[in-house]
Scaffold this motif. Structure first.
Motif, PDB file in Angstrom:
ATOM      1  N   LEU A  29      19.096 -57.081  14.308  1.00  0.00           N
ATOM      2  CA  LEU A  29      18.076 -58.103  14.136  1.00  0.00           C
ATOM      3  C   LEU A  29      17.317 -57.961  12.831  1.00  0.00           C
ATOM      4  CD1 LEU A  29      16.573 -58.412  17.735  1.00  0.00           C
ATOM      5  CD2 LEU A  29      18.069 -60.021  16.550  1.00  0.00           C
ATOM      6  N   ASP A  30      17.224 -56.719  12.326  1.00  0.00           N
ATOM      7  CA  ASP A  30      16.490 -56.485  11.086  1.00  0.00           C
ATOM      8  C   ASP A  30      17.303 -56.835   9.855  1.00  0.00           C
ATOM      9  OD1 ASP A  30      15.004 -53.482  12.469  1.00  0.00           O
ATOM     10  OD2 ASP A  30      14.345 -55.574  12.544  1.00  0.00           O
ATOM     11  N   TYR A  31      18.548 -57.193  10.052  1.00  0.00           N
ATOM     12  CA  TYR A  31      19.440 -57.422   8.920  1.00  0.00           C
ATOM     13  C   TYR A  31      20.019 -58.822   9.027  1.00  0.00           C
ATOM     14  CZ  TYR A  31      19.098 -52.353   8.969  1.00  0.00           C
ATOM     15  OH  TYR A  31      18.627 -51.077   8.983  1.00  0.00           O
ATOM     16  N   ASP A  32      19.615 -59.702   8.123  1.00  0.00           N
ATOM     17  CA  ASP A  32      20.099 -61.077   8.188  1.00  0.00           C
ATOM     18  C   ASP A  32      21.506 -61.209   7.650  1.00  0.00           C
ATOM     19  OD1 ASP A  32      19.375 -64.156   6.447  1.00  0.00           O
ATOM     20  OD2 ASP A  32      20.206 -63.852   8.450  1.00  0.00           O
ATOM     21  N   CYS A  33      21.843 -60.413   6.672  1.00  0.00           N
ATOM     22  CA  CYS A  33      23.103 -60.596   5.961  1.00  0.00           C
ATOM     23  C   CYS A  33      24.111 -59.540   6.388  1.00  0.00           C
ATOM     24  CB  CYS A  33      22.862 -60.498   4.461  1.00  0.00           C
ATOM     25  SG  CYS A  33      24.348 -60.645   3.463  1.00  0.00           S
ATOM     26  N   VAL A  34      25.256 -59.985   6.846  1.00  0.00           N
ATOM     27  CA  VAL A  34      26.379 -59.083   7.073  1.00  0.00           C
ATOM     28  C   VAL A  34      27.531 -59.584   6.221  1.00  0.00           C
ATOM     29  CG1 VAL A  34      25.763 -58.176   9.329  1.00  0.00           C
ATOM     30  CG2 VAL A  34      26.875 -60.393   9.182  1.00  0.00           C
ATOM     31  N   SER A  52      24.937 -65.360   7.261  1.00  0.00           N
ATOM     32  CA  SER A  52      23.543 -65.164   7.615  1.00  0.00           C
ATOM     33  C   SER A  52      23.412 -65.208   9.130  1.00  0.00           C
ATOM     34  CB  SER A  52      22.672 -66.263   7.006  1.00  0.00           C
ATOM     35  OG  SER A  52      21.389 -66.272   7.618  1.00  0.00           O
ATOM     36  N   SER A  53      22.904 -64.144   9.704  1.00  0.00           N
ATOM     37  CA  SER A  53      22.724 -64.110  11.153  1.00  0.00           C
ATOM     38  C   SER A  53      21.662 -65.099  11.613  1.00  0.00           C
ATOM     39  CB  SER A  53      22.343 -62.693  11.591  1.00  0.00           C
ATOM     40  OG  SER A  53      23.402 -61.797  11.382  1.00  0.00           O
ATOM     41  N   ALA A  97      29.341 -54.470   5.573  1.00  0.00           N
ATOM     42  CA  ALA A  97      28.052 -53.933   5.143  1.00  0.00           C
ATOM     43  C   ALA A  97      26.964 -54.902   5.576  1.00  0.00           C
ATOM     44  CB  ALA A  97      28.032 -53.744   3.626  1.00  0.00           C
ATOM     45  N   THR A  98      25.739 -54.398   5.618  1.00  0.00           N
ATOM     46  CA  THR A  98      24.649 -55.258   6.026  1.00  0.00           C
ATOM     47  C   THR A  98      23.389 -54.943   5.233  1.00  0.00           C
ATOM     48  OG1 THR A  98      23.426 -56.081   7.961  1.00  0.00           O
ATOM     49  CG2 THR A  98      23.868 -53.724   7.899  1.00  0.00           C
ATOM     50  N   THR A 101      18.574 -59.526   3.602  1.00  0.00           N
ATOM     51  CA  THR A 101      18.615 -60.953   3.262  1.00  0.00           C
ATOM     52  C   THR A 101      19.966 -61.315   2.648  1.00  0.00           C
ATOM     53  OG1 THR A 101      17.815 -60.723   0.984  1.00  0.00           O
ATOM     54  CG2 THR A 101      16.148 -60.806   2.720  1.00  0.00           C
ATOM     55  N   VAL A 102      20.263 -62.601   2.637  1.00  0.00           N
ATOM     56  CA  VAL A 102      21.513 -63.060   2.046  1.00  0.00           C
ATOM     57  C   VAL A 102      21.398 -63.278   0.538  1.00  0.00           C
ATOM     58  CG1 VAL A 102      22.352 -64.141   4.145  1.00  0.00           C
ATOM     59  CG2 VAL A 102      20.953 -65.477   2.557  1.00  0.00           C
ATOM     60  N   GLU A 103      20.199 -63.166  -0.005  1.00  0.00           N
ATOM     61  CA  GLU A 103      20.053 -63.300  -1.442  1.00  0.00           C
ATOM     62  C   GLU A 103      20.934 -62.277  -2.145  1.00  0.00           C
ATOM     63  OE1 GLU A 103      16.063 -62.800  -2.728  1.00  0.00           O
ATOM     64  OE2 GLU A 103      16.458 -63.504  -4.762  1.00  0.00           O
ATOM     65  N   ASP A 104      21.630 -62.745  -3.188  1.00  0.00           N
ATOM     66  CA  ASP A 104      22.533 -61.845  -3.921  1.00  0.00           C
ATOM     67  C   ASP A 104      23.498 -61.145  -2.969  1.00  0.00           C
ATOM     68  OD1 ASP A 104      19.758 -61.003  -6.024  1.00  0.00           O
ATOM     69  OD2 ASP A 104      21.374 -62.442  -6.416  1.00  0.00           O
ATOM     70  N   TRP A 105      24.080 -61.896  -2.065  1.00  0.00           N
ATOM     71  CA  TRP A 105      24.957 -61.331  -1.037  1.00  0.00           C
ATOM     72  C   TRP A 105      26.164 -60.621  -1.638  1.00  0.00           C
ATOM     73  CZ3 TRP A 105      30.115 -62.328  -0.362  1.00  0.00           C
ATOM     74  CH2 TRP A 105      30.634 -63.423  -1.074  1.00  0.00           C
ATOM     75  N   ASP A 106      26.546 -60.996  -2.845  1.00  0.00           N
ATOM     76  CA  ASP A 106      27.759 -60.446  -3.427  1.00  0.00           C
ATOM     77  C   ASP A 106      27.520 -59.212  -4.301  1.00  0.00           C
ATOM     78  OD1 ASP A 106      28.164 -62.857  -6.177  1.00  0.00           O
ATOM     79  OD2 ASP A 106      26.376 -61.924  -5.298  1.00  0.00           O
ATOM     80  N   VAL A 107      26.331 -58.667  -4.289  1.00  0.00           N
ATOM     81  CA  VAL A 107      26.016 -57.489  -5.095  1.00  0.00           C
ATOM     82  C   VAL A 107      26.089 -56.254  -4.209  1.00  0.00           C
ATOM     83  CG1 VAL A 107      24.315 -56.364  -6.545  1.00  0.00           C
ATOM     84  CG2 VAL A 107      24.544 -58.867  -6.600  1.00  0.00           C
ATOM     85  N   SER A 108      27.117 -55.474  -4.356  1.00  0.00           N
ATOM     86  CA  SER A 108      27.350 -54.347  -3.449  1.00  0.00           C
ATOM     87  C   SER A 108      26.255 -53.284  -3.542  1.00  0.00           C
ATOM     88  CB  SER A 108      28.711 -53.719  -3.731  1.00  0.00           C
ATOM     89  OG  SER A 108      28.768 -53.201  -5.045  1.00  0.00           O
ATOM     90  N   ALA A 109      25.657 -53.144  -4.724  1.00  0.00           N
ATOM     91  CA  ALA A 109      24.642 -52.100  -4.900  1.00  0.00           C
ATOM     92  C   ALA A 109      23.403 -52.343  -4.039  1.00  0.00           C
ATOM     93  CB  ALA A 109      24.240 -52.021  -6.368  1.00  0.00           C
ATOM     94  N   LEU A 110      23.218 -53.557  -3.542  1.00  0.00           N
ATOM     95  CA  LEU A 110      22.036 -53.871  -2.745  1.00  0.00           C
ATOM     96  C   LEU A 110      22.203 -53.514  -1.264  1.00  0.00           C
ATOM     97  CD1 LEU A 110      21.098 -57.354  -4.264  1.00  0.00           C
ATOM     98  CD2 LEU A 110      20.140 -55.105  -4.819  1.00  0.00           C
ATOM     99  N   TYR A 111      23.388 -53.155  -0.864  1.00  0.00           N
ATOM    100  CA  TYR A 111      23.658 -52.823   0.529  1.00  0.00           C
ATOM    101  C   TYR A 111      23.475 -51.322   0.754  1.00  0.00           C
ATOM    102  CZ  TYR A 111      25.706 -57.447   1.143  1.00  0.00           C
ATOM    103  OH  TYR A 111      25.908 -58.805   1.205  1.00  0.00           O
ATOM    104  N   THR A 112      22.815 -50.977   1.838  1.00  0.00           N
ATOM    105  CA  THR A 112      22.578 -49.561   2.130  1.00  0.00           C
ATOM    106  C   THR A 112      23.345 -49.087   3.363  1.00  0.00           C
ATOM    107  OG1 THR A 112      20.605 -50.150   3.401  1.00  0.00           O
ATOM    108  CG2 THR A 112      20.275 -49.573   1.080  1.00  0.00           C
ATOM    109  N   ILE A 113      23.862 -50.008   4.149  1.00  0.00           N
ATOM    110  CA  ILE A 113      24.589 -49.631   5.354  1.00  0.00           C
ATOM    111  C   ILE A 113      26.012 -50.151   5.232  1.00  0.00           C
ATOM    112  CG2 ILE A 113      24.727 -49.873   7.853  1.00  0.00           C
ATOM    113  CD1 ILE A 113      21.696 -50.207   7.855  1.00  0.00           C
ATOM    114  N   TRP A 114      26.965 -49.229   5.307  1.00  0.00           N
ATOM    115  CA  TRP A 114      28.376 -49.549   5.132  1.00  0.00           C
ATOM    116  C   TRP A 114      29.203 -48.919   6.250  1.00  0.00           C
ATOM    117  CZ3 TRP A 114      30.412 -52.327   0.960  1.00  0.00           C
ATOM    118  CH2 TRP A 114      29.510 -52.604  -0.086  1.00  0.00           C
ATOM    119  N   GLY A 115      30.296 -49.594   6.580  1.00  0.00           N
ATOM    120  CA  GLY A 115      31.304 -48.966   7.403  1.00  0.00           C
ATOM    121  C   GLY A 115      32.218 -48.130   6.529  1.00  0.00           C
ATOM    122  N   ARG A 116      33.194 -47.478   7.173  1.00  0.00           N
ATOM    123  CA  ARG A 116      34.107 -46.606   6.424  1.00  0.00           C
ATOM    124  C   ARG A 116      35.329 -47.349   5.904  1.00  0.00           C
ATOM    125  NH1 ARG A 116      34.272 -40.605   9.209  1.00  0.00           N
ATOM    126  NH2 ARG A 116      32.053 -40.160   8.971  1.00  0.00           N
TER     127      ARG A 116
END
Length: 124
Positions: A29-34, A52-53, A97-98, A101-116
């Motif tokens: 719920l805290d993450y709009d963008c997946v 966008s969730s 990754a999640t 927000t969906v802003e700049d959704w395509d910038v990988s450096a902005l994501y902090t949670i990733w799968g393997r």
């Protein structure tokens, strides 16, 4: 913290289809963008698609538009990537990754949670 696990990778002939799943350890719920990213050997990580969730809006990189579809099932805390008309250039390790927000959704450096990641190999 949310953990993400990808499923559904494999080998497929060119022109075939695969559906990837990304399961969250709890509700996001805290993450709009997946989002889905991919990385081929020797190449940089590339954004593929996101959703966008909150609004259901979807975003795609140009190379997959019309072939890939991103969706989610909030009840199952799962996001999907349906991949059709697969081509050898789609071969890569696919990650979900999640972020908030969906802003700049395509910038990988902005994501902090990733799968393997899950490997997708498209055979000629």
């Amino acid at each position: 913290q949310v953990q993400l696990v990808e499923y559904g990778g494999g080998s497929v002939q060119a022109g075939g289809s695969l559906r990837l799943s990304c399961v969250a350890s709890r509700d996001t719920l805290d993450y709009d963008c997946v989002a889905w990213f991919r990385q081929a050997p020797g190449k940089e990580r590339e954004a593929v698609a996101s959703i966008s969730s909150l609004t259901g809006l979807t975003f795609y990189t140009d190379s997959v538009k019309g072939r890939f579809t991103v969706s989610e099932d909030k009840g199952k805390d799962t996001m999907y990537l349906q991949m059709n008309s697969l081509q050898p250039d789609d071969t890569a390790l696919y990650y979900c990754a999640t972020k908030s927000t969906v802003e700049d959704w395509d910038v990988s450096a902005l994501y902090t949670i990733w799968g393997r990641g899950t490997q997708v190999t498209v055979l000629t």
